[in-house]
Design a protein around this motif. Structure first.
Motif, mmCIF file in Angstrom:
data_model
loop_
_atom_site.group_PDB
_atom_site.id
_atom_site.type_symbol
_atom_site.label_atom_id
_atom_site.label_comp_id
_atom_site.label_asym_id
_atom_site.label_seq_id
_atom_site.Cartn_x
_atom_site.Cartn_y
_atom_site.Cartn_z
ATOM 1 N N ALA A 125 13.230 16.504 -6.796
ATOM 2 C CA ALA A 125 12.195 17.326 -7.433
ATOM 3 C C ALA A 125 11.218 16.459 -8.205
ATOM 4 O O ALA A 125 9.999 16.661 -8.168
ATOM 5 N N TRP A 126 11.759 15.465 -8.918
ATOM 6 C CA TRP A 126 10.871 14.579 -9.690
ATOM 7 C C TRP A 126 9.977 13.768 -8.768
ATOM 8 O O TRP A 126 8.821 13.536 -9.064
ATOM 9 N N ARG A 152 24.428 13.953 -7.481
ATOM 10 C CA ARG A 152 24.986 14.077 -6.133
ATOM 11 C C ARG A 152 23.864 14.551 -5.220
ATOM 12 O O ARG A 152 23.686 15.748 -5.048
ATOM 13 N N GLU A 153 23.094 13.637 -4.690
ATOM 14 C CA GLU A 153 22.033 14.070 -3.799
ATOM 15 C C GLU A 153 21.600 12.931 -2.885
ATOM 16 O O GLU A 153 21.962 11.782 -3.079
ATOM 17 N N HIS A 154 20.890 13.302 -1.866
ATOM 18 C CA HIS A 154 20.324 12.340 -0.924
ATOM 19 C C HIS A 154 18.828 12.305 -1.202
ATOM 20 O O HIS A 154 18.171 13.326 -1.197
ATOM 21 N N VAL A 155 18.339 11.097 -1.459
ATOM 22 C CA VAL A 155 16.978 10.970 -1.974
ATOM 23 C C VAL A 155 16.064 10.453 -0.867
ATOM 24 O O VAL A 155 16.411 9.503 -0.174
ATOM 25 N N ARG A 156 14.915 11.103 -0.712
ATOM 26 C CA ARG A 156 13.883 10.607 0.205
ATOM 27 C C ARG A 156 12.661 10.241 -0.606
ATOM 28 O O ARG A 156 12.127 11.070 -1.343
ATOM 29 N N ILE A 157 12.230 8.991 -0.461
ATOM 30 C CA ILE A 157 11.026 8.586 -1.193
ATOM 31 C C ILE A 157 9.902 8.540 -0.169
ATOM 32 O O ILE A 157 9.868 7.661 0.685
ATOM 33 N N THR A 158 9.021 9.464 -0.283
ATOM 34 C CA THR A 158 8.012 9.650 0.753
ATOM 35 C C THR A 158 6.622 9.253 0.289
ATOM 36 O O THR A 158 5.649 9.453 0.991
ATOM 37 N N LYS A 159 6.514 8.753 -0.920
ATOM 38 C CA LYS A 159 5.213 8.313 -1.404
ATOM 39 C C LYS A 159 5.365 7.024 -2.175
ATOM 40 O O LYS A 159 6.458 6.725 -2.677
ATOM 41 N N PRO A 160 4.356 6.195 -2.245
ATOM 42 C CA PRO A 160 4.450 4.883 -2.891
ATOM 43 C C PRO A 160 4.612 5.007 -4.397
ATOM 44 O O PRO A 160 3.618 5.025 -5.133
ATOM 45 N N SER A 180 7.400 4.069 -7.974
ATOM 46 C CA SER A 180 8.534 3.284 -8.435
ATOM 47 C C SER A 180 9.582 4.247 -8.963
ATOM 48 O O SER A 180 9.272 5.103 -9.788
ATOM 49 N N LEU A 181 10.795 4.061 -8.492
ATOM 50 C CA LEU A 181 11.881 4.896 -8.977
ATOM 51 C C LEU A 181 12.790 3.973 -9.779
ATOM 52 O O LEU A 181 13.371 3.036 -9.245
ATOM 53 N N VAL A 182 12.878 4.241 -11.093
ATOM 54 C CA VAL A 182 13.562 3.303 -11.980
ATOM 55 C C VAL A 182 14.658 4.045 -12.738
ATOM 56 O O VAL A 182 14.433 5.138 -13.252
ATOM 57 N N ALA A 183 15.815 3.427 -12.800
ATOM 58 C CA ALA A 183 16.936 4.057 -13.522
ATOM 59 C C ALA A 183 16.848 3.707 -14.990
ATOM 60 O O ALA A 183 16.562 2.574 -15.360
ATOM 61 N N ASP A 184 17.108 4.698 -15.828
ATOM 62 C CA ASP A 184 17.130 4.476 -17.265
ATOM 63 C C ASP A 184 18.598 4.560 -17.698
ATOM 64 O O ASP A 184 19.163 5.627 -17.819
ATOM 65 N N GLU A 225 3.053 11.405 -8.606
ATOM 66 C CA GLU A 225 1.881 11.055 -7.823
ATOM 67 C C GLU A 225 1.986 9.605 -7.377
ATOM 68 O O GLU A 225 2.754 8.823 -7.931
ATOM 69 N N HIS A 226 1.134 9.252 -6.401
ATOM 70 C CA HIS A 226 1.134 7.894 -5.878
ATOM 71 C C HIS A 226 0.966 6.888 -6.994
ATOM 72 O O HIS A 226 0.162 7.064 -7.871
#
Lengths: 498, 306, 296
Positions: free
Chosen positions: A53-54, A72-80, A82-86, A59-60
């Motif tokens: 959802a996030w 518990r999920e399967h993540v699709r990153i479909t746009k450029p 940054s996905l960062v863990a905190d 946005e790009h």
């Protein structure tokens, strides 16, 4: 370099820290507290689909910071983005399929713990799969995964500082810890890969692989048709094979440590039909075969260069197939390999050189001396032991290694010229001392105290047995001087008689 | 105490002991008499259970083959020569065998004093003389006060003085209710120690006679013991018989009973036959078992040339 | 001849009621044997030789490393294994073969057996005594060797030294057993020792060379080769040591790899069983022969 764009420069940070999520309801907790083998240390359990959802909301070019928790999920990153863990963010695949899929270029994935992929080898279930260029996958911990990081046609990517741990399966049912398919100019750096199948590069040119660690895999690193690759300062331990190069051109191997790779083939470094390569300053210890050379160099454009390597305690230091020609060995240390140089079958080493100019190698079995103290032995080093010769022909005779029978054969080989085999190779300028070892073994502290303790124990045991025998205590009995007693005899005899 | 029933022992084709029967009641003392090869030692080894044989031997009611360990506990054995760890101390040896005989503690000093070895406790066995070794063997045999003494040519390797001393020591032991079985080819030993004599001839027990009769059969006044090389013994026997004597062969030579007036007679006969005598002893015999020890005479003439 | 009816056993006042137990006799004989063995000059010679050769092997192996500070996989241990293979069987075989035969020759055996002892007790007592002397010799030799290595800071893993000590002792037990069998069978001490040395040569060199020749000439399969070499206790010792020290036999090539893959964890049990057979079987046969045959 565009993948080095700092996340600090990203303007908008999307923070999601609603009170309802930070303190989950009892219901939610119960729902996710299903039985699992792992001890959970994650502070909060998140609802499913949240990261998706996030991402959908981002946005790009934005950075999505994911708060600590178990997802518990399967993540699709479909746009450029940054996905960062905190903090500690765990993405659990629930044992099904892939977990993170990157379909857009210029994506960064950083700091996650990703675990529990499916085990479907046909579908190649992967923890992270990218099918777009310029992705950065950094500082993630991948646990219990079939495939770890699988980059397909993702040139100019970065894979850095990840820890990739495979599933505890048979080697045949494991997937690759790292796979690059057509990923030119990619940097693979500082990763640790263990308990996987292979780390493998397919059709990827200009890749740099450095400071990685691979252990307990099948192939620590495997190149297929990948040219101009630099492999430096990696360490591969206890894999079936350390580094295996196939059909690749222009490979530099520098400062790697290949230790105890002892699978069925068990090469520290294997080169098959590889061209224009140099192997320098590597430490190759305790492998079944230190370096295995088959059909390399493939052309005669450039000799195969082996310089400054230390090959020690391998069963076979270097194994040449008859097809191996045009290699030059200089300033390497060959230390106590059971078989320093072997030729498979009945090949010859004629087309390879074991010295060049005034630069030879150090051979621990060199028997000559250096009268003029120039650091070079006064006699050429010729290797011809009869038993090695027999072993080359009949590998199963290795069974008799370390036995007196082996020494008897070698003695005969030295003493009787008729059965002395032709020298396998000649080093005309053998070194008297080993060249500086670039990367000494990360010295496990010598177990002196324990050794002394066992010595003490053994001596005590021996002493105890001696004491038991009373052998040490008989001195007093012996020291008493015998008395003359000729008269005593008669006296006693008379006494009895009376 | 010892019951030997139909014992036969063969070494290959040689019959060493042939259907021997002999019974010794408690307190009995029997000498096995015979030439070398007559089967004395073999029979003794059968009694000790050292050899396999046909027939049966019981010691104290125990079958020496089936319960040899218990049977041997009743036996004190003195061999011809003590062969043992040369390095062992004398007292140590006594204690070692005491343990083997199941004694909780062994008073080695007392045992050794009993055989006149006081003062030699700390010597090694190899430092002892032949006579002392035999006395040590006797001390060991007497450990645990066994009911039976078995002696195998115990004086054979001793000189005349040592022999006399040892025999006198053994005499002190007889009459203590011990059963004694011993092999010997010395008349004076037999006369001193035995109550009965079993005469062995080529493995067979020829006869068992009271000692008095045995000695009487040997002659009247004295027995001249001539030590002769083996190859001339047969010839000496013939010459002596021709000269009117009744010689007997034993292990090392020939015994000739002589009357007091013709003690040198055999020498003359042998000199005429050009037979050389290496050594001799003259043993005077008293009739009856109360005899004092045999008087050994004339052991100075070492060699008598023909 | 006295009639049998008159015979009756007499109880003597001080006679000991029961012969000493099996264990007690074995203990008595073994202590005597141990003491005798330890005092002999052979013991000192072998112990010293073992320690000195062990040290020499260790230092040579360490020097081969070129002083680059690499700790190889039990290079020293491999050298020591070779040394043990040569020295320990010789030691144990000669000690065992000399034991009964020389006693017989000295007349000592008859004297000992005339005591309230069973033959098995004598044989076992001698075995235990000699085994203890070998244990003392081996542990002193290897202990001194390990001590000097520790003092000089040479890298050798203590576990491998301990394994080697234990396995050497197991090998010594087997060879001692074989030696005692030879000793029981032989009539003379010189024949016994000669036979022992011949057996030593056969085990150390001839068997292996024959199997090697067979492997080349008959194209033996790997499993056949392995089975054949398991028949040689020295090879068993060698493989077991490598297995224990290196946790893998693959250093021995295809046959070793086959062994590791086929038997894996049961290898310890297999090697142990092989050596146990070599320890127990000759001793049992020796005991049977010794009890049935005339010992003199």
């Amino acid at each position: 370099m565009m993948w080095h764009v700092s996340i600090l420069s990203v303007g908008l940070t999307m923070l999601v820290c609603g009170a309802d999520l930070a303190q989950p309801s009892d219901d939610a907790h119960r729902e996710h507290a299903e039985p699992t083998a792992r001890v959970e240390s994650v502070p909060a359990v998140r609802e499913m689909g949240k990261i998706g959802a996030w991402i959908a909301a981002a946005e790009h070019g934005q950075t999505v910071v994911v708060p600590a928790g178990l997802y518990r999920e399967h993540v699709r990153i479909t746009k450029p983005i940054s996905l960062v863990a905190d903090g500690r963010v765990v993405i659990d695949g629930g044992g099904r399929g892939d977990i993170v899929e990157i379909t857009a270029p210029d994506v960064t994935l950083r700091g996650f713990t990703i675990r529990n992929t499916g085990i479907d080898l046909d579908r190649e279930n992967a923890a992270v799969r990218a099918v777009a260029p310029r992705v950065t996958i950094e500082s993630n911990t991948l646990e219990d995964v079939l495939f770890g990081i699988d980059l397909r046609e993702s040139p100019d990517s970065v894979v850095r500082g990840n820890v990739i741990g495979g599933k505890p399966l048979d080697i045949a049912r494991r997937g690759d810890g790292l796979r690059l398919w057509r990923c030119d100019r990619t940097l693979v750096e500082g990763n640790t890969i263990h308990d996987g199948r292979d780390a493998i590069l397919w059709y990827s040119t200009g890749v740099i692989v450095r400071r990685n660690v691979g252990h307990d895999c099948r192939y620590g690193l495997h190149l297929m048709f990948s040219d101009d690759v630099t492999i430096a300062d990696n360490q591969f331990t206890r894999n079936s094979v350390g580094i295996y190069l196939m059909y690749s051109t222009g490979v530099e191997l520098t400062g790697n440590r290949l230790i105890r790779n002892r699978g069925p083939s068990g090469y520290g470094i294997g080169l098959k039909e590889t061209d224009r390569f140099s192997v320098r300053n590597n430490l190759i210890v305790g492998n079944r075969t230190g370096v295995y050379i088959d059909g390399s160099p493939f052309t005669d454009r450039q000799p195969g260069e082996f310089t400054g390597n230390t090959l020690a305690y391998n069963d076979v230091g270097m194994m040449f197939l008859p097809s191996a020609r045009g290699n030059e060995l200089t300033e390497n240390n060959f230390i106590d390999n059971i078989d320093q140089i072997a030729v498979a079958g009945r090949g010859s080493l004629e087309a390879n050189r074991f010295w060049k100019g005034d630069r030879g190698n150090f051979w621990s079995d060199y028997t000559g001396y250096d009268a003029n103290a120039d650091g070079v032995g006064d006699f050429v080093h010729e290797s011809h032991t009869l038993f090695e010769n027999l072993m080359d022909r009949e590998p199963s005779l290795r069974l008799f290694l370390f036995s007196p029978a082996q020494q008897a054969i070698e003695f005969v080989g030295r003493a009787v010229p008729a059965v002395r085999p032709e020298p396998k190779f000649v080093d005309e300028v053998p070194l008297m001392r080993p060249v500086l070892v670039a990367c000494a073994d990360s010295a496990q502290p010598a177990p002196v105290v324990a050794l002394a303790a066992s010595a003490f124990g053994l001596i005590t045991l021996g002493g105890a047995v001696l004491a038991l025998s009373g052998a040490l205590g008989s001195a007093g009995l012996r020291s008493q001087p015998p008395r003359p007693s000729a008269s005593g005899v008669v006296a006693a005899a008379e006494e009895v008689d009376a | 105490m010892i019951r030997i029933e139909h014992v036969t022992k063969k070494f290959g084709r040689t019959v060493a002991v042939d259907d021997a029967c002999l019974t010794l009641p408690p307190g009995d003392s029997v000498a096995l008499w015979g030439a070398n090869g007559a089967g004395k030692t073999t029979l003794i080894r059968c009694v000790l259970g050292l050899l396999r044989f046909r027939g049966r031997i019981h010691v104290g009611g125990l079958d020496v083959r089936r319960s040899g360990k218990a049977a041997r506990l009743l036996i004190g054995y003195v061999p011809q020569e003590l062969g043992f760890y040369d390095d062992l101390g004398v007292a140590e040896a006594v204690r070692f065998f005491g343990r083997l005989k199941g004694l909780r503690s062994t008073d080695a000093e007392a045992s050794l004093a009993g055989v006149g070895l006081t003062g030699h406790e700390s010597k090694r066995i190899r430092e002892l003389s032949g006579g002392m070794k035999q006395r040590l063997a006797l001390a060991i045999a007497l450990l645990g006060d066994p009911a039976v003494l078995v002696l195998d040519e115990v004086t054979a390797s001793l000189d005349a003085v040592g022999r006399a001393e040892f025999v006198s020591m053994l005499r002190g032991l007889s009459g203590s209710g011990r059963t004694m079985l011993f092999a010997s080819h010395r008349v004076e030993e037999v006369a001193t120690l035995a109550e009965r004599v079993a005469v062995l001839d080529r493995g067979r027990i020829d006869r068992v006679v009271p000692c008095r009769d045995f000695v009487a059969s040997l002659g009247h006044g004295a027995v001249l013991h001539l030590v002769l090389p083996a190859h001339v013994r047969e010839r000496a026997m013939l010459s002596l018989k021709a000269g009117g004597f009744t010689p007997r062969m034993n292990g090392v030579g020939v015994l000739v009973p002589v009357s007091s007036e013709q003690k040198a007679g055999p020498f003359r006969v042998l000199a005429e036959a050009s037979i050389r005598v290496d050594d001799f002893e003259l043993v005077a015999l008293d009739h009856g078992m109360n005899a004092s020890e045999p008087r050994v005479s004339n052991r100075h003439a070492k060699e008598q040339r023909s | 001849m006295t009639t049998i009816a008159s015979w009756a056993p007499v109880e003597r006042k001080s006679a000991v009621a029961k012969p000493p137990s099996f264990a007690r006799n074995v203990l008595t004989v073994s202590r005597r044997e141990l003491r005798d063995a330890v005092r002999s000059r052979w013991f000192l010679l072998y112990t010293l030789a073992f320690a000195v050769l062990g040290l020499a092997v260790s230092f040579v192996s360490a020097a081969g490393g070129g002083g680059v500070g690499l700790s190889g996989f039990g290079r020293t241990t491999a050298g020591l294994i070779n040394l043990v293979l040569l020295v320990v069987p010789l030691m144990a075989l000669t000690a065992g073969s000399a034991s009964i035969a020389s006693d017989r020759e000295r007349g000592m055996l008859a004297y000992l057996l005339a005591q309230p002892l069973s033959r098995t007790e004598v044989l076992l007592g001698k075995y235990v005594g000699l085994a203890c002397s070998l244990l003392a010799s081996l542990s002193l030799g290897l202990g001194v060797c390990a001590g000097v290595l520790a003092w000089r800071g040479l890298a050798t893993h203590p576990a491998s030294v301990l394994w080697l000590a234990a396995l050497s002792f197991a090998l010594a037990l087997g060879m001692l057993s074989l030696g005692m069998l030879i000793s029981v069978l032989a009539r003379r001490a010189s024949v016994a020792v000669g036979t022992a040395i011949f057996v030593w040569l056969a085990l150390v060199f001839v068997t292996d060379l024959a199997i090697m020749a067979g492997a080349i000439a008959l194209r033996l399969r790997i499993e056949e080769l392995l089975a054949l070499s398991l028949a040689n206790p020295l090879q068993v010792f060698k493989m077991w040591s490598l297995h224990a020290v290196d946790a893998s036999l693959d250093v021995l090539g295809p046959a070793g790899l086959y062994a590791t893959e086929e038997f894996g964890r049961t290898l310890h049990a297999i090697f142990g069983a092989c050596l146990a057979v070599w320890i127990v079987l000759p001793l049992v046969v020796a005991s049977v022969v010794f009890s049935r045959r005339s010992p003199l």
